[in-house]
Structure formats: structure tokens, C-alpha cells
Motif scaffolding. Structure first.
Motif, PDB file in Angstrom:
ATOM      1  N   GLU A 115       0.816  -1.206   0.000  1.00 14.63           N
ATOM      2  CA  GLU A 115       0.000   0.000   0.000  1.00 14.63           C
ATOM      3  C   GLU A 115       0.854   1.262   0.000  1.00 14.63           C
ATOM      4  OE1 GLU A 115      -3.379   0.620   2.496  1.00 14.63           O
ATOM      5  OE2 GLU A 115      -3.859  -1.508   2.543  1.00 14.63           O
ATOM      6  N   ARG A 116       1.904   1.239   0.839  1.00 19.80           N
ATOM      7  CA  ARG A 116       2.765   2.427   0.937  1.00 19.80           C
ATOM      8  C   ARG A 116       3.430   2.743  -0.384  1.00 19.80           C
ATOM      9  NH1 ARG A 116       6.169   1.611   6.450  1.00 19.80           N
ATOM     10  NH2 ARG A 116       4.374   1.289   7.810  1.00 19.80           N
ATOM     11  N   ARG A 117       3.864   1.677  -1.091  1.00 21.66           N
ATOM     12  CA  ARG A 117       4.602   1.902  -2.334  1.00 21.66           C
ATOM     13  C   ARG A 117       3.687   2.292  -3.484  1.00 21.66           C
ATOM     14  NH1 ARG A 117       8.414  -3.179  -1.623  1.00 21.66           N
ATOM     15  NH2 ARG A 117       9.702  -2.339   0.048  1.00 21.66           N
ATOM     16  N   THR A 118       2.439   1.789  -3.481  1.00 17.50           N
ATOM     17  CA  THR A 118       1.555   2.074  -4.621  1.00 17.50           C
ATOM     18  C   THR A 118       0.701   3.326  -4.419  1.00 17.50           C
ATOM     19  OG1 THR A 118      -0.124   0.644  -3.659  1.00 17.50           O
ATOM     20  CG2 THR A 118       1.353  -0.353  -5.276  1.00 17.50           C
ATOM     21  N   GLU A 119       0.678   3.834  -3.200  1.00 17.14           N
ATOM     22  CA  GLU A 119      -0.242   4.931  -2.898  1.00 17.14           C
ATOM     23  C   GLU A 119      -0.084   6.097  -3.865  1.00 17.14           C
ATOM     24  OE1 GLU A 119      -2.491   4.401  -0.367  1.00 17.14           O
ATOM     25  OE2 GLU A 119      -3.402   6.000  -1.524  1.00 17.14           O
ATOM     26  N   LEU A 120       1.148   6.627  -3.945  1.00 19.61           N
ATOM     27  CA  LEU A 120       1.359   7.816  -4.751  1.00 19.61           C
ATOM     28  C   LEU A 120       1.191   7.543  -6.242  1.00 19.61           C
ATOM     29  CD1 LEU A 120       1.759  10.501  -3.449  1.00 19.61           C
ATOM     30  CD2 LEU A 120       4.138  10.452  -4.173  1.00 19.61           C
ATOM     31  N   PRO A 121       1.817   6.466  -6.791  1.00 17.12           N
ATOM     32  CA  PRO A 121       1.600   6.205  -8.225  1.00 17.12           C
ATOM     33  C   PRO A 121       0.120   6.063  -8.571  1.00 17.12           C
ATOM     34  CG  PRO A 121       3.341   4.780  -7.360  1.00 17.12           C
ATOM     35  CD  PRO A 121       2.784   5.541  -6.196  1.00 17.12           C
ATOM     36  N   LEU A 122      -0.652   5.396  -7.723  1.00 13.05           N
ATOM     37  CA  LEU A 122      -2.060   5.183  -8.036  1.00 13.05           C
ATOM     38  C   LEU A 122      -2.859   6.481  -7.941  1.00 13.05           C
ATOM     39  CD1 LEU A 122      -2.812   1.718  -6.446  1.00 13.05           C
ATOM     40  CD2 LEU A 122      -2.788   2.334  -8.862  1.00 13.05           C
ATOM     41  N   PHE A 123      -2.433   7.382  -7.059  1.00  6.75           N
ATOM     42  CA  PHE A 123      -3.103   8.681  -6.997  1.00  6.75           C
ATOM     43  C   PHE A 123      -2.911   9.424  -8.319  1.00  6.75           C
ATOM     44  CE2 PHE A 123      -2.795  13.268  -5.910  1.00  6.75           C
ATOM     45  CZ  PHE A 123      -4.140  13.464  -5.673  1.00  6.75           C
ATOM     46  N   TYR A 124      -1.644   9.400  -8.829  1.00 10.53           N
ATOM     47  CA  TYR A 124      -1.404  10.043 -10.120  1.00 10.53           C
ATOM     48  C   TYR A 124      -2.199   9.343 -11.213  1.00 10.53           C
ATOM     49  CZ  TYR A 124       2.276  12.681  -7.862  1.00 10.53           C
ATOM     50  OH  TYR A 124       2.945  13.520  -7.023  1.00 10.53           O
ATOM     51  N   ALA A 125      -2.294   8.007 -11.126  1.00  6.94           N
ATOM     52  CA  ALA A 125      -3.066   7.260 -12.120  1.00  6.94           C
ATOM     53  C   ALA A 125      -4.528   7.705 -12.111  1.00  6.94           C
ATOM     54  CB  ALA A 125      -2.966   5.763 -11.842  1.00  6.94           C
ATOM     55  N   SER A 126      -5.050   7.998 -10.902  1.00  6.54           N
ATOM     56  CA  SER A 126      -6.457   8.407 -10.843  1.00  6.54           C
ATOM     57  C   SER A 126      -6.648   9.776 -11.479  1.00  6.54           C
ATOM     58  CB  SER A 126      -6.949   8.410  -9.400  1.00  6.54           C
ATOM     59  OG  SER A 126      -6.456   9.531  -8.706  1.00  6.54           O
ATOM     60  N   LEU A 127      -5.657  10.670 -11.290  1.00  7.49           N
ATOM     61  CA  LEU A 127      -5.754  11.969 -11.957  1.00  7.49           C
ATOM     62  C   LEU A 127      -5.710  11.777 -13.465  1.00  7.49           C
ATOM     63  CD1 LEU A 127      -3.582  14.344  -9.740  1.00  7.49           C
ATOM     64  CD2 LEU A 127      -6.024  13.830  -9.640  1.00  7.49           C
ATOM     65  N   LEU A 128      -4.801  10.868 -13.912  1.00  8.92           N
ATOM     66  CA  LEU A 128      -4.722  10.551 -15.346  1.00  8.92           C
ATOM     67  C   LEU A 128      -6.059  10.026 -15.850  1.00  8.92           C
ATOM     68  CD1 LEU A 128      -1.352   8.768 -16.199  1.00  8.92           C
ATOM     69  CD2 LEU A 128      -2.398  10.715 -17.360  1.00  8.92           C
TER      70      LEU A 128
END
Lengths: 228, 228, 228, 228
Positions: free
Chosen positions: D13-26
């Protein structure tokens, strides 16, 4: 002693539960066919009308039998079984009883307090859906042949019901006949109460979920200062 | 000592209760006749206007007498009897008092806490109905002769009141005259508050019913594991 | 020891309270004149604009002085004085502070808990009225010269605000310009929250009143069976 | 003992949190471009469609990996992570998770109970905004080419969403296509529930604030009579 033999009333309920549930589906289908079938299909329309009548009689008969079996004190019976009393007047609400039976089975296995708000949401939401469907059929029945009406298809009626129950009320389609407006007023009042219950319970449930998350916080997050 | 002789205020209330209830029905009927009678019926209209005036004076007189009998401290009287104060201003709400008297009689026989939510629903609902009826009369009176108005019949006015009080607001019929709109704004605000109270109480009552059903669960369903 | 000399912050508040209340009335009047005066009245419009600007500067200045006097920690000041912060952004809400001061004076004399719901109703209701008045001015300013607009007079704008804040939404008058719609959205959201607070508090208050009446029941009504 | 090493699930969760947030903006940007780009811009539209698809796959993959890492009992996982389950179905709600993570960080530092109502308001309000934005895109997509539609520009669609979510419902712009109306019904129901939660929490919060102010009253105001 704790394993009382079921009373005659309970036996009756157990045996009639499933047949009456099917009868309620028949009732709703029959009502829908009666309203939605074109005017020329006399056979379909008359058959559907008969089905509606017969299933309604079943519900009234069932209510009467249980009233007798409960042994006197009709007022207490009416108050204790308020949902059943309502169903006799508006048989489209019958599927609600299925939810109740399902709840009762769940309650025997789990702890009964769980999910109070969810159950209120489910009941009130299902009532709103069933009432809305009946209302759409009724209003369509009244309106679709009036020359001034804006409700032309059953889809229009469903759309109108949705914007009415949620109190949005665009006014792009509205009933114009007196009976259509009477159904509309009934729908508005019920919708306001039922969706108010859904909204209120959802709000309470959301607050409960947030509160529980506070309490369920994994101890590793907070207990550090308290650790020896 | 527990059987105090009734005070003079109580005696007055007991004796005037029923006559004033009939007076309130006269008031509402007179107001309706005054508004709904055609313009040409001078006799009916004037007679109805007189009835409205006379019954209103009765209510004001009754309020004055009770204020005097209560023995000074008008502010406390106004606060304690807020419903009566409201009735003097809007006599169409007078039938609400009948509910209160009925409640008081019930309270003497049963336990008083029962049915708090039901009573709020009944009061607020009845207020909404009475206010709505008065509002429909008032708006019809103002609008039905305006050339731009869409409120042509009293039925239109009632339909408009229903969609306004429930905040649905289709907009197929709307007031256009300044006074009509003023009445509409009053109705919107009262309706919002009263129907909010109805909705909120209904929601609380529903949750209460569900909670009670959890607790009233017949012991045969759950006690098995606890049995010896 | 209980009679602490007032802090410098309290002294400043006491001295500026009344002048700033008058300034807020000036602000609202100036804003109304600015919007409602006909285009040709340059002098009135410019004067009113100046008054709006100057009074706004007063509020900002007052906020700054108090922020400094409170001695550091601006974030805590902003959170503790959330109403004042809001007023700096929307000075039409300033009269709310007067209610607060009045409350504080009342609190010193009476028991502070009394009338929690009434105060919420009063605050939220007054906020709704002030916001609604500002919104009507703003929307009228934007809309009344647009050829497609249905908002022609200030009366139309007020009527539109009332049907928007109560979420009735007939749609007989609606904004069509982008800025007008932006104001409308702000008004809808605030109105929903504020009138929701009014409705909820009214409902809670009503239930409280009914509950108190149960408890205040005169003993002569019920105590008979318990008497010796 | 209190400093447990993070589980594999937590590490993921810690490692994917930020990339997935950017993915949601994308995802949201891609969806918006897909809908708002003119028909002729094939390259933009196809690229945006691809982005939407790929980011959606990311969310589904992430959900699957966490489901496996949690070690069995999928039903419990779904119930415990209800927000994540919802996000897989409606990825536009993903930014809600960011709020949750932020909350969790706050909870580690502060006392967790603070601001229950504010958090409900924030969550429900943000959900309403994200759902409303998606709904506006969807309805615009369906309606803007229908000859009978009154929703011509994306601005109309946003205006329509605002009057629908707040249940004002002027009816100046309304969907006419079946799919548009289906999205509208979904939006009405969600909006009713979410804004009901916002309204209810705001009301509770306001009452809480007023109650706290009563209790935080500076002692100099009230303690005088109790002083020796």
C-alpha cells in the motif's frame, strides 16, 4: 422448555410464506400486464385483471386466517403486524415481507443489533422502489391517453417517478389529470418520508462507520507512547 | 391533597374547549366560502366574511380571558401557551388544539412517553395540511383572476400547494402576483420546517421500531445456545 | 481573582463592536444602492461603491488588529474566530456577530445551555436571509440586462432566491449568464446546508418541546393512583 | 513489541499509494479529454480512451494484488475495504483514498476522535463533487448531439448537475435520451444520499460548535456569584 413447539400461527406463517411471495410477484406482474398491454389485447388484459384480483384475495384471506389464529385482540394484532396490514391495502409492498423473513433468519444466526441502519435503508429503499413502480404504472394508466399530457410512454412515467421521489421535480413531464395528480401527491408524501428515512439512516451509518474506523485503528499506530 | 380543585383557568378551558373547536370549523368553512364563492353571490360572500370576523374575535377574546385568569406575567403565559398564541394569529391552526386535548386525555390514562415521534408526525403533518389548505385558498384568491396566472381552478391551487410543500416544485403552475408569491414564500419556509420535522421523526420512529423488533424477538429464536 | 481586568483584545472588541455593526449596515445599504440604482445615477453608484470599499477595509483592518492583539498563533485565532474570518470574506454576514454579542450578554445572566436549538435556528436562518439578500442583489446585477434572462426586476430575483434556497425550484425564473449561475450554485450549496441545519434543529426542538410537556404534566393529572 | 514490522500488505500500500493517486488523476483527465475533445480529433480521443483503459486496469490489478496479500477471506476484505471496492467500479472516486491516507497520517499525530462531522462532510462533499463531474461528462456525452436536448455545452451539463444534486431541479435543462436519464437517476439517488449526509453532519457540527462555545465560556463571565 426453551424449544417450544411452534404455535398454530407460526406453522401457518411457515407454510404460506413461499406461496404468498410467489403470489405477490404474480400480483405485480399481473398489474403491469394489465396496464402496459395495448387496448386491443382483450384476452391479456382480462386475464391479468383476474390474476390481480385472485392474488389480492389470497392476501386478504391470509390476513384473516392469521387474525383468527392469533386469538382475539384484533387491535393488538394490527399494531404488532403493521407491515402485514399495510400489505393488505397495497399488495405491491408484499416483497418487503421477504426481507423481513430473511432478516429473521439472519437474526437467529448472528447478533441481532448489527446493521440497524442498513436494514432501515434496505426497507425504506425497497418500499420506495415498489411504490415508485406502482405509481409509474398508475400514472401511466391515467395519463397516456390524455391529449394535454406530457407522459406519453412508460419510460416517461418512470422518469417522472424518479424526479418526483427525489423531490428534484424538473417539471418536463407532469401529470395533468385529477387522478394522476392524486397518485402523484401520494407518491410525493411517501417518497419524502421514505427517502428522508434512507437519507437520515445513510448519514447516521456513515458517521458510525467513521467512528468505528477511529476505534478499529491498528494498535501499532497509536500505542507507541503507552508502550513500556 | 392530590385532588386539587381545578383552577379558574382550567374551568374556563374545559367549558370553552368544545364551542371554540366548532368556532374554528366555522372559521375555516367561512374562509373557504368567502374565497370559493363566485363574485356574483354577494350574500354568501358577505355572510362568510362576517362569520370569519366573528369567530376570529372569539379566539382573541378567549386568549385575552385566559391571559387575565392566569394571573399576571404575560410573557410566561405566551411562552407556555405558544400554540395558543400562534392560533390567535392564524386561526386555521385551531384544530391542532383538539389534538392536544386528546393527547392530554390519553396521557391521563396511559404512560405519557409513548409515541413521542408519532405525536410529532401527527402535529406537524396536521399543521402542514391546515397551512396548505389556507395557502391554497389564499393563493387561489390572489391568482385566479390574473391574466398571466397558470392557477385557474382551486384544484390547480391545491396541486401547487402539494408540490410546493414537498419541495418538488415542477413549475407547471406557479404564482405570478406579488401577494401570491409572498404567500408562497411563507408556505415554502413553513413547509420545509414542518415536513422536515415529519421526515426526521418518521426516520427516528422507523429506527426505533426496528430496534424494538430486535429486542422483542421471541425467546425461542435465540435462547437455544444459552439454555442448559 | 475572578474579576480579571479585560485583556487588550477584549477592550478592542468592546469599543469597536457598535461602530462596526453600523459599518456593516452601511456596507449592505451601499451594496444595495450600487446594484439597484439606475445606470444613469453615476453619483449615487460611485458613492455607494466607495462606501462598500471603505467599510470592507474597516472589517479587514479590525480583523488584522485583533489578530495582532491575540498574540501570535494565527491558525488558532482563525479556528477560534471562524465566524469573524468568514465575515472578512463576506461582510454581508456581519450582522450575525450582533446576535453573538447578544447571546454572550444573555449567557452572563441566564443559564447558558438554554435554547441551543433556537440559537442554531436563529443563526442559520439569519445567515440564509443575509446570504439570500446578497445573492438576489448579485444575480439581479448579472441578469437583468441579458436579453435571454427571465429575471427582469429585483422582485423576480428575490422570488428566485426563495425558491432556490428552499430547493423548490419551479424554474419559472432562472439565471442564464455564467456568473449568475455561479452565484446560484453557491447559493444552492449554502442554502442546502443552512436550511438543513434550520430544519434539523427545528425538528429536534419540536421533539424536545413535546418531551418536556410530558414531564411538565401537572401532577394533579397523574399522581392520583400513587396518592395515599 | 509495539513496533511491528509492516505486513506485506502495508508495504504494498505504501509503495503504490502515490503512483495510483497520479493514475487516478490521469484517469479523470483522460475521461474528460475523451468526452470533451471534438469528434474530428481522432488521435486525442483514441489516446485518451487508451489512458482510461490502462489506468482502470492498474486499479483492478492493485485491488487483486491486495486481495491476495490479505490472505484469504475475500468477503471480509471486501467489507473492510468497502471504499477500495467502490473505487474499482467507479475509478473517478479514487481521490477519496488520498483523503483517507491523509486522515490516517493525522490520526497518528492527533487524537483520533476530533472532527468526526468535518470528515463526513469532507468525504461526502468530495464524493458528490467527483460523482457530479463524472455525471456531467457522461450526460454531456449522451445529450449534446441529440436534436431535442437542451444540454448543448459542457457548462450546461455542469449547471444541470448542480441543480440536480441539490434537488432544486429548475428544469430549464434536462436530459432527454434514455442513457442520459439513467445517469441522471443514478446521480439523483447518490446526490440525495451524499448531500443528505453533508447536510445532516453540518447540522450536527453546528450544534456541537454552539454547545462547545457554551462550555468554553471564559470563567470571568459566569463565576462571579460563586466566588467567595
Amino acid at each position: 422448555m426453551h424449544d417450544d413447539p411452534p404455535t398454530r400461527e407460526e406453522l401457518w406463517e411457515r407454510r404460506t410464506e413461499l406461496p404468498l411471495f410467489y403470489a405477490s410477484l404474480l400480483f405485480i406482474t399481473g398489474y403491469a400486464v394489465r396496464v402496459l398491454a395495448p387496448r386491443s389485447e382483450h384476452l391479456w388484459r382480462d386475464g391479468a385483471g383476474l390474476v390481480v384480483l385472485l392474488t389480492w384475495l389470497c392476501f386478504i384471506g391470509d390476513y384473516g386466517v392469521r387474525l383468527v389464529l392469533s386469538g382475539g385482540r384484533p387491535l393488538r394484532f394490527v399494531r404488532r403486524h403493521w407491515l402485514d396490514t399495510l400489505i393488505v391495502v397495497l399488495p405491491t409492498l408484499r416483497p418487503l415481507r421477504m426481507v423481513k423473513v430473511h432478516d429473521a433468519i439472519q437474526a437467529r444466526r448472528e447478533r441481532p443489533r448489527r446493521g440497524l441502519y442498513q436494514r432501515v435503508i434496505m426497507y425504506a429503499g425497497l418500499s420506495a422502489v415498489l411504490l415508485g413502480f406502482s405509481g409509474a404504472l398508475g400514472v401511466y394508466h391515467q395519463e397516456h391517453q390524455d391529449p394535454h399530457s406530457s407522459i406519453r410512454t412508460f419510460g416517461d412515467a418512470v422518469w417522472w417517478v424518479c424526479e418526483t421521489l427525489t423531490t428534484v421535480g424538473y417539471g418536463d413531464v407532469t401529470p395533468v389529470t385529477p387522478v394522476g395528480r392524486l397518485i402523484a401527491v401520494g407518491l410525493m408524501v411517501c417518497g419524502l418520508a421514505l427517502l428522508g428515512a434512507v437519507t437520515g439512516s445513510f448519514s447516521s451509518w456513515l458517521i458510525q462507520v467513521f467512528r468505528q474506523e477511529d476505534e478499529e485503528e491498528p494498535p501499532g499506530n497509536r500505542s507507541s507512547p503507552e508502550a513500556p
